[in-house]
Design a protein around this motif. Sequence first.
Motif, PDB file in Angstrom:
ATOM      1  N   TRP A   1     -23.444   2.288 -71.354  1.00  0.00           N
ATOM      2  CA  TRP A   1     -23.253   0.951 -70.794  1.00  0.00           C
ATOM      3  C   TRP A   1     -22.723   1.102 -69.369  1.00  0.00           C
ATOM      4  CZ3 TRP A   1     -18.375  -2.384 -71.865  1.00  0.00           C
ATOM      5  CH2 TRP A   1     -18.478  -3.589 -71.145  1.00  0.00           C
ATOM      6  N   ILE A   2     -23.429   0.512 -68.417  1.00  0.00           N
ATOM      7  CA  ILE A   2     -23.039   0.572 -67.008  1.00  0.00           C
ATOM      8  C   ILE A   2     -22.849  -0.844 -66.479  1.00  0.00           C
ATOM      9  CG2 ILE A   2     -23.784   1.222 -64.676  1.00  0.00           C
ATOM     10  CD1 ILE A   2     -25.313   3.546 -65.911  1.00  0.00           C
ATOM     11  N   GLN A   3     -21.706  -1.088 -65.847  1.00  0.00           N
ATOM     12  CA  GLN A   3     -21.439  -2.379 -65.228  1.00  0.00           C
ATOM     13  C   GLN A   3     -21.711  -2.272 -63.726  1.00  0.00           C
ATOM     14  OE1 GLN A   3     -17.958  -4.646 -67.188  1.00  0.00           O
ATOM     15  NE2 GLN A   3     -17.400  -2.514 -67.451  1.00  0.00           N
ATOM     16  N   TYR A   4     -22.337  -3.315 -63.195  1.00  0.00           N
ATOM     17  CA  TYR A   4     -22.817  -3.265 -61.817  1.00  0.00           C
ATOM     18  C   TYR A   4     -22.437  -4.551 -61.087  1.00  0.00           C
ATOM     19  CZ  TYR A   4     -26.327  -3.898 -58.097  1.00  0.00           C
ATOM     20  OH  TYR A   4     -26.956  -4.157 -56.911  1.00  0.00           O
ATOM     21  N   ASP A   5     -21.812  -4.409 -59.919  1.00  0.00           N
ATOM     22  CA  ASP A   5     -21.454  -5.540 -59.066  1.00  0.00           C
ATOM     23  C   ASP A   5     -22.188  -5.413 -57.738  1.00  0.00           C
ATOM     24  OD1 ASP A   5     -19.540  -6.538 -60.931  1.00  0.00           O
ATOM     25  OD2 ASP A   5     -18.120  -5.020 -60.243  1.00  0.00           O
TER      26      ASP A   5
ATOM     27  N   GLU B   1     -19.383 -16.377 -63.122  1.00  0.00           N
ATOM     28  CA  GLU B   1     -20.699 -16.059 -62.574  1.00  0.00           C
ATOM     29  C   GLU B   1     -20.502 -15.419 -61.222  1.00  0.00           C
ATOM     30  OE1 GLU B   1     -24.018 -15.074 -62.455  1.00  0.00           O
ATOM     31  OE2 GLU B   1     -24.219 -16.716 -63.881  1.00  0.00           O
ATOM     32  N   GLY B   2     -21.272 -14.382 -60.949  1.00  0.00           N
ATOM     33  CA  GLY B   2     -21.163 -13.734 -59.650  1.00  0.00           C
ATOM     34  C   GLY B   2     -19.775 -13.208 -59.374  1.00  0.00           C
ATOM     35  N   ASN B   3     -19.063 -12.788 -60.413  1.00  0.00           N
ATOM     36  CA  ASN B   3     -17.698 -12.246 -60.332  1.00  0.00           C
ATOM     37  C   ASN B   3     -16.660 -13.301 -59.961  1.00  0.00           C
ATOM     38  OD1 ASN B   3     -19.509  -9.691 -58.901  1.00  0.00           O
ATOM     39  ND2 ASN B   3     -18.428  -9.340 -60.809  1.00  0.00           N
ATOM     40  N   GLU B   4     -17.023 -14.580 -60.072  1.00  0.00           N
ATOM     41  CA  GLU B   4     -16.066 -15.653 -59.809  1.00  0.00           C
ATOM     42  C   GLU B   4     -15.696 -16.330 -61.120  1.00  0.00           C
ATOM     43  OE1 GLU B   4     -15.395 -19.318 -56.738  1.00  0.00           O
ATOM     44  OE2 GLU B   4     -17.420 -18.999 -57.463  1.00  0.00           O
TER      45      GLU B   4
ATOM     46  N   LYS C   1     -14.142  -7.621 -61.511  1.00  0.00           N
ATOM     47  CA  LYS C   1     -15.027  -6.616 -60.921  1.00  0.00           C
ATOM     48  C   LYS C   1     -14.650  -5.250 -61.483  1.00  0.00           C
ATOM     49  CE  LYS C   1     -16.478  -8.836 -56.639  1.00  0.00           C
ATOM     50  NZ  LYS C   1     -16.847  -8.636 -55.229  1.00  0.00           N
ATOM     51  N   GLN C   2     -15.562  -4.674 -62.264  1.00  0.00           N
ATOM     52  CA  GLN C   2     -15.280  -3.396 -62.902  1.00  0.00           C
ATOM     53  C   GLN C   2     -16.343  -2.334 -62.614  1.00  0.00           C
ATOM     54  OE1 GLN C   2     -14.436  -3.958 -67.137  1.00  0.00           O
ATOM     55  NE2 GLN C   2     -13.737  -6.045 -66.720  1.00  0.00           N
ATOM     56  N   GLY C   3     -17.365  -2.702 -61.855  1.00  0.00           N
ATOM     57  CA  GLY C   3     -18.450  -1.767 -61.587  1.00  0.00           C
ATOM     58  C   GLY C   3     -18.036  -0.626 -60.670  1.00  0.00           C
ATOM     59  N   ILE C   4     -18.484   0.570 -61.001  1.00  0.00           N
ATOM     60  CA  ILE C   4     -18.265   1.754 -60.178  1.00  0.00           C
ATOM     61  C   ILE C   4     -19.604   2.136 -59.547  1.00  0.00           C
ATOM     62  CG2 ILE C   4     -17.552   4.173 -60.134  1.00  0.00           C
ATOM     63  CD1 ILE C   4     -15.263   2.240 -60.675  1.00  0.00           C
ATOM     64  N   ASP C   5     -19.634   2.193 -58.225  1.00  0.00           N
ATOM     65  CA  ASP C   5     -20.895   2.393 -57.507  1.00  0.00           C
ATOM     66  C   ASP C   5     -21.620   3.663 -57.937  1.00  0.00           C
ATOM     67  OD1 ASP C   5     -20.327   0.077 -56.179  1.00  0.00           O
ATOM     68  OD2 ASP C   5     -19.629   1.045 -54.342  1.00  0.00           O
TER      69      ASP C   5
ATOM     70  N   TRP D   1     -13.420 -13.229 -51.541  1.00  0.00           N
ATOM     71  CA  TRP D   1     -12.852 -11.956 -52.015  1.00  0.00           C
ATOM     72  C   TRP D   1     -12.050 -12.155 -53.303  1.00  0.00           C
ATOM     73  CZ3 TRP D   1      -7.807  -9.474 -51.905  1.00  0.00           C
ATOM     74  CH2 TRP D   1      -7.851  -8.081 -52.028  1.00  0.00           C
ATOM     75  N   LEU D   2     -12.545 -11.576 -54.375  1.00  0.00           N
ATOM     76  CA  LEU D   2     -11.866 -11.528 -55.666  1.00  0.00           C
ATOM     77  C   LEU D   2     -11.591 -12.919 -56.248  1.00  0.00           C
ATOM     78  CD1 LEU D   2      -9.462  -8.489 -55.044  1.00  0.00           C
ATOM     79  CD2 LEU D   2     -11.768  -8.503 -56.016  1.00  0.00           C
ATOM     80  N   SER D   3     -10.349 -13.380 -56.306  1.00  0.00           N
ATOM     81  CA  SER D   3      -9.999 -14.619 -57.022  1.00  0.00           C
ATOM     82  C   SER D   3      -9.631 -15.718 -56.024  1.00  0.00           C
ATOM     83  CB  SER D   3      -8.829 -14.341 -57.979  1.00  0.00           C
ATOM     84  OG  SER D   3      -8.523 -15.451 -58.771  1.00  0.00           O
ATOM     85  N   THR D   4     -10.641 -16.299 -55.389  1.00  0.00           N
ATOM     86  CA  THR D   4     -10.388 -17.157 -54.228  1.00  0.00           C
ATOM     87  C   THR D   4      -9.677 -18.462 -54.568  1.00  0.00           C
ATOM     88  OG1 THR D   4     -12.615 -18.095 -54.426  1.00  0.00           O
ATOM     89  CG2 THR D   4     -12.334 -16.220 -52.956  1.00  0.00           C
ATOM     90  N   VAL D   5     -10.004 -19.082 -55.692  1.00  0.00           N
ATOM     91  CA  VAL D   5      -9.338 -20.349 -56.046  1.00  0.00           C
ATOM     92  C   VAL D   5      -7.855 -20.109 -56.276  1.00  0.00           C
ATOM     93  CG1 VAL D   5      -9.206 -22.207 -57.750  1.00  0.00           C
ATOM     94  CG2 VAL D   5     -11.440 -21.374 -56.999  1.00  0.00           C
ATOM     95  N   GLU D   6      -7.542 -19.064 -57.005  1.00  0.00           N
ATOM     96  CA  GLU D   6      -6.139 -18.712 -57.265  1.00  0.00           C
ATOM     97  C   GLU D   6      -5.413 -18.402 -55.965  1.00  0.00           C
ATOM     98  OE1 GLU D   6      -3.620 -15.268 -59.684  1.00  0.00           O
ATOM     99  OE2 GLU D   6      -5.772 -15.023 -59.311  1.00  0.00           O
ATOM    100  N   TYR D   7      -6.026 -17.598 -55.128  1.00  0.00           N
ATOM    101  CA  TYR D   7      -5.379 -17.210 -53.878  1.00  0.00           C
ATOM    102  C   TYR D   7      -5.188 -18.409 -52.953  1.00  0.00           C
ATOM    103  CZ  TYR D   7      -6.682 -12.468 -55.420  1.00  0.00           C
ATOM    104  OH  TYR D   7      -6.838 -11.314 -56.128  1.00  0.00           O
TER     105      TYR D   7
END
Length: 981
Positions: A205-209, A95-98, A383-387, A251-257
């Motif tokens: 199909w458009i992906q949006y972040d 959810e929310g890119n997490e 995160k795959q969305g292109i602005d 930022w990105l994968s915080t638990v992993e980092y």
Amino acid sequence: MKTYWRSIEELANPKELRREEVREEAKQKSMLMKGDKDLNSASRRDFLKTFGFSIAAASIVASCKRPIDKAIPYLVKPDEVNPGTANYYASSYFEGNEYGSIIVKVRDGRPIKIEGNALSSISQGGTSARIQASVLNLYDDARFKVPSKSGSEITWEKADEEIMAQLSILKSQGGKVVLLSSTIISPSTREIIRKFAEKQTNTEWIQYDPVSASGILEANKKSFGSAFIPDYRFKQAKVVVSFGADFLGTWLSTVEYTKDYTSARQLQNGGKEMLRHYQFESGMTLSGSNADVRFPIKPSEEGAIVLALYNAVAKAKGGQILSGAQSSVDITELAKDLLENEKQSIVISGSNDVNIQLLVNGINQLLGNYGQTIGLENHLLTKQGIDQDTDRLLSDLKAGNVKALLVWNANPVYDHPKGKEFAEAIKKTGLSVSFSERPDETTALCQYVLPESNLLESWNDLEPKSGIFSLVQPVIAPIFNSRQVQSTLLKWIGADLNYRDYIKSFWKENQFLKQKNTSDFRQFWNTSLQNGIFETVQETKLSYSPEGLSQAASQIKPAVAGLEVAIYESIAIGNGKLANNPWLQELPDPVAKISWDNFAAVPVAYATENGLKNEDVVLVNGMELPVFVQPGQAKDTISVALGYGRQIAGKVGDKTGSNLYPFVGIENGTRQYFMTSAKVEKVPGKVFELAISQTHYSMEGREIVRETSLDEYIKNPVSGNEKEAEDKAKSVTLYDAPVYNGHHWGMAVDLNSCTGCGNCAIACQAENNVQVIGKEQVRNRRIMHWIRIDRYYSENPENPKVSFQPVMCQHCGNAPCENVCPVAATPHSEEGLNQMAYNRCVGTKYCVNNCPYKVRRFNWFQYVKNEKFDFASNSDLGRMVLNPDVTVRSRGVVEKCSMCVQRIQEKKQLAKLEGRAIADGEIKTACSQSCPGNAIVFGDLENPESRISKLFQDKRNYHLLGELHTLPSVGYLTKVRNTNA
């Protein structure tokens, strides 16, 4: 002794601040003596915001009148279900890119707690505060309960019929259909979307972040020929340089980092090396507060500094020097450190500027980091969305080129810089359909609302990194009349197959062929479902190309004069999708320690020069924001969090804070999360009250946080902790030494591994039915969290050092609280636990006054007796999240950390039934189990071979306020700062 302080006011005049705190405490007591008049003055809206669906609503009702529970026995009981016994199911969160691989605890059919899955190479058993709090979203009464058309209820059959008919007409006419979704990491879902687009021709199909990584994706497309986010391996790095990337927070994968970062900074078992961390940033972030060296900079300075670092490394490596903007920041020593650690460093940037990301790629290539600390095999896919795709969609909508818009888990009306334009364009679109689970600003404008099922009610598969898969399985039947979007799309393409069967078929054709452990698909599927994950080995053929590097350097602009506003994601509610979750709204910001609002964080010097103080109000480019004076805020900058200011979210999230998304800039096709040349002016005489929790308690100048440098630690492992030996030598007591019967439960906290993220506070809240009390009561010093994260500053207020310290009940052997209770409500167990007998407590609060750690909470109010508030909105739904193993506390009792005694008893009973001893590490408290930094260890101090016993023997271990001889069962490991940097 080093001086620590909690706020600018305390640094300037600690005695006066303490006097103000005493006066405030006296004021609160006076109000309580007069009755609940302060409660009566609260607004109905604030009450409903706080208690709309939180567990507080459950405890309120429970404290007034015990409800009648009707237990209906199974006619045929499922084998796996035993009433009163928890079941655990592997699943996944996204959810929310997490992303997080999770284990869901289910009691009697109710999901009540989420843990991390230790089998996952990504989350590694850890979670974040947002993942912990997500179980509450299931019981949100704001969720859509039925499908609707233009605000009126409609059946699924009728909705399908009408929409399919319109889509058929559009297909015959060649009308364009757009599916706008958040990033989709489900391989089976991507296949369903592909099949839908094949049938419904002229579909895009458009992906949006909302907070995008478009800059990284497009830079890597130029550098490697593929738009991807690499695999950052912090565990293998010796030096990390971050430019505005809060990799420990958002930022990105915080638990992993966080898992990898803290493991590279631990000094246990004789370790004498630590990862060195440099952070360039504007506002004080979680990553910046943990850095060894922090550089406060303006957002517009970043590009020139990155270019200077590239040129310094290139010069040493005999590479080409690039022309571009010059930087005034000296990076000579930083470049030297990186060059001394080639192939063992990571350079990252949180910027969404393609040019900056290209330069970062060039630095990592020169240092040989690719294939070493930065993997090119397992691309991060969250995160795959292109602005530019979203901007093009807006243009097409406004031009009338889009005839049908299908919106799935995206809310551009709220979180796109041109949200107002999206709103007007959607209103004019012929067919608009939202698949949202809950109300939002975009869904409110759509003709059809086809509610999606909650994550915990759904089937799915996920691929957070290329080649690493996980499964999602439902742990409860849908509470409302909802349906998964995948099932809807399958129906619309005429596939007579439910989504669960589709996933199984898809995995049989794809994932099953990627393994050789079994030839039986049924066994493979059941194993994958039980484990929750399936991971494969990936290979890469990507190679770096310096294409576009010189041009990128030439596009770097020099720093801009004037005030700049940095816009960032909130640690608690992220990009705003979780704004209606009261657990997260009440979680204090890790650095500012403010909950329930966003604010304008201003530098100390700027506040002094402009006569600003906390809770003043300023206009930032016309938007009113409360002021918070933030130590460490870069000169000529202001920081404000995104995710607030929702207009349609639910009782908790509506109109809480201000929306900063309209201030996000768009430059060269990508969104830029800062403003230059900002206009800021003070609103005379206006005050906005903030819920600040850090100043609630004072340690009276005593030595609480202990630290040393790595150099000193290597010379002397006791460095920074000399006082512990002094405390033990001076200890004198009239009491007999405590005797423990079989076990002595204790906890160790490694201050080197605690990043201050707040995950433990939410994990404890979910496990122990801790109440949400709302902004007003937080201001009144009544926050109920059983574990708090104290944040201390030291040294220069313009760029201070930061220390975090989790503080919970210390379970003292000589507990000061026990002696003073007139009704013996706080006894001491034979196993070292300080207990609370709720039905014996009469609320004298003598124990609260006598606790030197200020960790005991008093439950002030029984809100149900106040007839001013309408309880019709408080249904049984909120009560479903309660843990039945933990008493729901009523008004007038003291509560505090129990070291999850219910978990201790559960494992003791299991070991007894199995005729064995309890294994070390078998019992985990909620905070220790979920901690992404592995900072908290729980165990038996009577077992000399246990991990906690060995930590207590570590020369860094000390006890909080050891000079009082309270004999705490909680120990802290001295923080070591890496001064080799």
